[in-house]
Every structure is written in structure tokens, then in C-alpha cells.
Design a protein around this motif. Structure first.
Motif, PDB file in Angstrom:
ATOM      1  N   LYS A  62       0.821  -1.221   0.000  1.00 22.24           N
ATOM      2  CA  LYS A  62       0.000   0.000   0.000  1.00 22.24           C
ATOM      3  C   LYS A  62       0.849   1.262   0.000  1.00 22.24           C
ATOM      4  O   LYS A  62       0.542   2.225  -0.688  1.00 22.24           O
ATOM      5  CB  LYS A  62      -0.921   0.017   1.232  1.00 22.24           C
ATOM      6  N   THR A  63       1.905   1.249   0.798  1.00 18.56           N
ATOM      7  CA  THR A  63       2.742   2.446   0.884  1.00 18.56           C
ATOM      8  C   THR A  63       3.692   2.530  -0.305  1.00 18.56           C
ATOM      9  O   THR A  63       4.339   3.557  -0.507  1.00 18.56           O
ATOM     10  CB  THR A  63       3.598   2.446   2.168  1.00 18.56           C
ATOM     11  N   GLY A  64       3.796   1.447  -1.065  1.00 19.80           N
ATOM     12  CA  GLY A  64       4.694   1.445  -2.214  1.00 19.80           C
ATOM     13  C   GLY A  64       6.159   1.308  -1.816  1.00 19.80           C
ATOM     14  O   GLY A  64       7.049   1.469  -2.645  1.00 19.80           O
ATOM     15  N   ALA A  65       6.393   1.017  -0.546  1.00 23.03           N
ATOM     16  CA  ALA A  65       7.775   0.916  -0.057  1.00 23.03           C
ATOM     17  C   ALA A  65       8.520  -0.241  -0.718  1.00 23.03           C
ATOM     18  O   ALA A  65       9.700  -0.135  -1.033  1.00 23.03           O
ATOM     19  CB  ALA A  65       7.790   0.748   1.455  1.00 23.03           C
ATOM     20  N   ASN A  66       7.803  -1.323  -0.928  1.00 22.22           N
ATOM     21  CA  ASN A  66       8.394  -2.511  -1.560  1.00 22.22           C
ATOM     22  C   ASN A  66       9.687  -2.982  -0.916  1.00 22.22           C
ATOM     23  O   ASN A  66      10.604  -3.411  -1.601  1.00 22.22           O
ATOM     24  CB  ASN A  66       8.636  -2.248  -3.054  1.00 22.22           C
TER      25      ASN A  66
END
Ligand SMILES: Nc1nc2c(ncn2[C@@H]2O[C@H](COP(=O)(O)OP(=O)(O)OP(=O)(O)O)[C@@H](O)[C@H]2O)c(=O)[nH]1
Ligand SMILES: [Mg+2]
Length: 127
Positions: free
Chosen positions: A25-29
Motif C-alpha cells: 500500500k505504501t509502495g515501499a516494496n
């Protein structure tokens, strides 16, 4: 801090699945982790963990049905298959991580029995 998540048992697996979902969701990956269980259906029940990061243990003892809250059996299965578990963690890559987070619900047997066994081995192997 780069963290390697290990979910042990059903509750542990769900928690790690939740962390991965947040990471997406945060795109942190930045997520890395695996889940381990003695129950096949519980391993299949999570949404976000890639299949290759789900490890079924104790098949000869409990045939994929879980340990039925018996954490002595949970500990035994983890100890018997500790090399398989450590290999699965190694395969995912640990050279650049700072910490392991081991998740388990203590009311069952797989996670509450297995997690301490795993932690002892991680402490022995990694600085
Ligand atoms: N609140 C909540 N508790 C959960 C959930 N899933 C499991 N638990 C609790 O977590 C504790 C451990 O249960 P499990 O994770 O199923 O146990 P396990 O480690 O898989 O071990 P076995 O099922 O005995 O093989 C129990 O007290 C469960 O009630 C959940 O989604 N929500
Ligand atoms: Mg279970």
C-alpha cells in the motif's frame, strides 16, 4: 532498518501477510519474509505472500493438518526440520538485513512451539 519477517503458525502468517499488504500500500516494496506452518489450508489462506515463500513443515508427523495446539509437537517439528527452515530463509536472502521479526500467536502449537526453536537457531547462526 531492513527487516526479514517470519510468520510461524496461522496467526503469525496472518500478521506477516498484513505487514506485506501495508508494504504494498505504501509502495515501499521493502518487504522480505516467509511464512511457516504445519497446516496446509492455513498456508493457503493468506492473500499476499508469494507461494514460494510459504513453507509447510511436519508433513510426516501431522500430514498437513496442524499440531492441534500441542506446542511440544510444534517444537519437535521445528527442531526436526530446522535445516529446511534455515535454507528457506537463506534462499530469500539475508546478507543485507538488520533484523528478523518472528511472529506467532502463542495460543496454538505450531507458532508457540516452533518460534522459540527458530529464534534459538537464528541467534546461533546470525550476529
Ligand atoms: N484475534 C485473532 N487471533 C487469531 C487469529 N488467528 C489465530 N489467532 C489466535 O492465535 C493463537 C494461535 O493460534 P494459531 O495461530 O492458529 O496456532 P498455530 O501456531 O497455527 O498452531 P496450531 O494451529 O496448533 O498448529 C490462538 O489463540 C488463536 O485464537 C486472528 O485472525 N485473529
Ligand atoms: Mg494453525
Amino acid at each position: 532498518m531492513r527487516v526479514f519477517f517470519i510468520g510461524f503458525g496461522q496467526a503469525g502468517g496472518k500478521l506477516v501477510d498484513m505487514f506485506l499488504s501495508q508494504d504494498k500500500k505504501t509502495g515501499a516494496n521493502s518487504f522480505r519474509g516467509i511464512i511457516i506452518n504445519t497446516a496446509r489450508t492455513d498456508l493457503m489462506g493468506v492473500k499476499n505472500i508469494p507461494m514460494e515463500d510459504r513453507l509447510l513443515i511436519g508433513q510426516t508427523k501431522v500430514k498437513g493438518h496442524g499440531v492441534g495446539t500441542d506446542n511440544v509437537t510444534g517444537a519437535k517439528v521445528a527442531a526436526d526440520e530446522i535445516d529446511t527452515i534455515i535454507n528457506a530463509i537463506d534462499r530469500r536472502g539475508t546478507h543485507d538485513i538488520d533484523a528478523f521479526v518472528v511472529c506467532a500467536g502463542l495460543g496454538g502449537g505450531t507458532g508457540s512451539g516452533g518460534a522459540p526453536v527458530l529464534c534459538r537457531h537464528l541467534k546461533r547462526i546470525y550476529r
